[in-house]
Structure formats: C-alpha cells, structure tokens
Write an enzyme that holds these catalytic residues in place. Structure first.
Site, short mmCIF file in Angstrom:
data_model
loop_
_atom_site.label_atom_id
_atom_site.label_comp_id
_atom_site.label_asym_id
_atom_site.label_seq_id
_atom_site.Cartn_x
_atom_site.Cartn_y
_atom_site.Cartn_z
N GLY A 46 0.83 -1.19 0.00
CA GLY A 46 0.00 0.00 0.00
C GLY A 46 0.87 1.25 0.00
O GLY A 46 2.02 1.21 0.42
N GLN A 51 2.92 9.95 1.27
CA GLN A 51 4.22 9.27 1.31
C GLN A 51 5.10 9.63 0.11
O GLN A 51 6.31 9.38 0.14
CB GLN A 51 4.02 7.75 1.35
CG GLN A 51 3.53 7.24 2.70
CD GLN A 51 3.43 5.73 2.70
OE1 GLN A 51 2.46 5.16 2.22
NE2 GLN A 51 4.46 5.08 3.21
N CYS A 96 6.23 -0.35 7.13
CA CYS A 96 5.82 0.80 6.33
C CYS A 96 6.98 1.22 5.44
O CYS A 96 8.12 1.26 5.89
CB CYS A 96 5.42 1.94 7.27
SG CYS A 96 4.89 3.42 6.40
N LEU A 97 6.67 1.54 4.18
CA LEU A 97 7.72 1.96 3.25
C LEU A 97 8.41 3.25 3.71
O LEU A 97 9.53 3.52 3.32
CB LEU A 97 7.13 2.16 1.84
CG LEU A 97 6.60 0.88 1.16
CD1 LEU A 97 5.95 1.23 -0.17
CD2 LEU A 97 7.71 -0.14 0.96
N HIS A 138 -4.15 0.97 7.78
CA HIS A 138 -2.80 1.55 7.75
C HIS A 138 -2.76 2.76 6.79
O HIS A 138 -2.23 3.82 7.14
CB HIS A 138 -1.81 0.46 7.32
CG HIS A 138 -0.38 0.90 7.25
ND1 HIS A 138 0.59 0.43 8.13
CD2 HIS A 138 0.26 1.74 6.41
CE1 HIS A 138 1.75 1.00 7.82
NE2 HIS A 138 1.59 1.79 6.76
N GLU A 139 -3.34 2.59 5.59
CA GLU A 139 -3.28 3.67 4.60
C GLU A 139 -4.17 4.85 4.99
O GLU A 139 -3.80 6.00 4.81
CB GLU A 139 -3.65 3.16 3.20
CG GLU A 139 -2.73 2.08 2.64
CD GLU A 139 -1.25 2.38 2.78
OE1 GLU A 139 -0.85 3.55 2.65
OE2 GLU A 139 -0.48 1.43 3.04
N HIS A 142 -2.40 6.91 7.40
CA HIS A 142 -1.44 7.81 6.74
C HIS A 142 -2.11 9.12 6.34
O HIS A 142 -1.55 10.20 6.53
CB HIS A 142 -0.90 7.17 5.45
CG HIS A 142 0.36 6.35 5.65
ND1 HIS A 142 1.52 6.88 6.15
CD2 HIS A 142 0.63 5.05 5.38
CE1 HIS A 142 2.45 5.93 6.19
NE2 HIS A 142 1.94 4.81 5.73
NI NI Z 1 2.83 2.93 5.60
#
Ligand code: NI
Length: 172
Positions: A46, A51, A96-97, A138-139, A142
């Site tokens: 995701g 991000q 998380c990226l 999670h997204e 964000h």
């Molecule tokens: Ni993330």
C-alpha cells in the site's frame, strides 16, 4: 509513469493534514499511476499520496496473492476514503515503506467497511478482513497523519525512537 521518491520518517509531510481530492483530472490519474508503480517497485502492499509528498486523500493498495489461502485480489484505488464501520480486534505485524527496516505488532480492528471513490470518481464500499483490512486501516491512518508507530505503546515507541537515533547516527 514514473517512480517517485518515498518520503521517510520523520519527514513532516507524513504528519501533515491531507486535503480532500476535488478534481479527478489528468494530473490525478498520473499521480495514481506513479503511486502504483512506486508501490510495486518498492514491493509494498500500500502507498498513501503523502508518502510521495502529495498531501491529498488518496491511497493505493495491492495485496495481490500475498494472503495465504485466498485468491489474488485486485488493485484498489481509494480517493477520499473513510472507515464507516469496524468490529473486533486483531494484533499483527506491520511495516511501512516510510519506516524502513522496522516492523512491530499493531492492534487493529479485525473487520472494516470503507467508503471511497475509485479513480473514475465512482463511490464504492469495501468490506474487508485479514490483510486487506489491515492495509486499509494503515493507509487511511497515513491520510490522517498517523504512522503505525503512533499506535504502539509508549514503551515500544521509545524503543523505536532509540533504534532510529542509532541508525541516523550510524548513517550520518
Ligand atoms: Ni505505511
């Protein structure tokens, strides 16, 4: 399509408030395509627009066939998403990226129902559990300026902060 730079914690754009998407135009379609390509290149499941430095309420999720025992799931584009109901709770590992090389167990709702618009602007609702429910929460976090580390206990968050300081000192 182009791969965009993924902003890393503690970049302030990750904490900034995101704005509702108003115009579903060519610029937005390009952003969606770039986000999908960036997510795939980073082998993430995701990615939220903030991000990649764009503070808009937009996220993409592609869990594909990563969930054992479940058929391959299609790519989901979420514009202005909101969780309209949730139930149960489950603890599972997240990463998380924007926070490389760190994972921790996070408590989330077990099932969620989300309302959003797709990339054509059509409203839809999605009910999910398992990996998709986790990714959705999670997204959407964000887009509200929340990272999974914000959901950890104060003790675990302190451990994370110390690890990060050490990593930053080593790479300085
Ligand atoms: Ni993330």
């Amino acid at each position: 399509m182009a791969i965009r730079e993924i902003k890393k914690y503690p970049d302030p754009v990750l904490k900034a408030k995101t704005a509702s998407v108003v115009n579903i135009d060519d610029t937005l379609q390009k952003l969606i395509d770039d986000m999908v390509e960036t997510m795939h290149a980073a082998t993430g499941v995701g990615l939220a627009a903030n991000q990649v430095g764009v503070p808009l309420q937009l996220a993409v999720i592609d869990i594909g066939d990563r969930e054992e025992g479940k058929p391959k799931q299609p790519l989901v584009v979420l514009i202005n998403p909101e969780i309209i109901s949730q139930e149960g709770s489950v603890v599972s590992e997240e990463g998380c990226l924007s926070i490389p090389e760190y994972t921790e167990n996070v408590k989330r709702a077990k099932r969620v129902k989300v309302r959003a618009k797709d990339r054509k602007g059509k409203q839809f609702e999605l009910e999910a559990e398992g990996l998709m429910a986790k990714a959705l929460q999670h997204e959407i976090d964000h887009l509200n300026g929340l990272l999974f580390i914000d959901r950890l206990s104060p003790l675990k968050k302190n451990i994370f902060r110390r690890k990060l300081k050490k990593t930053l000192a080593e790479t300085a």
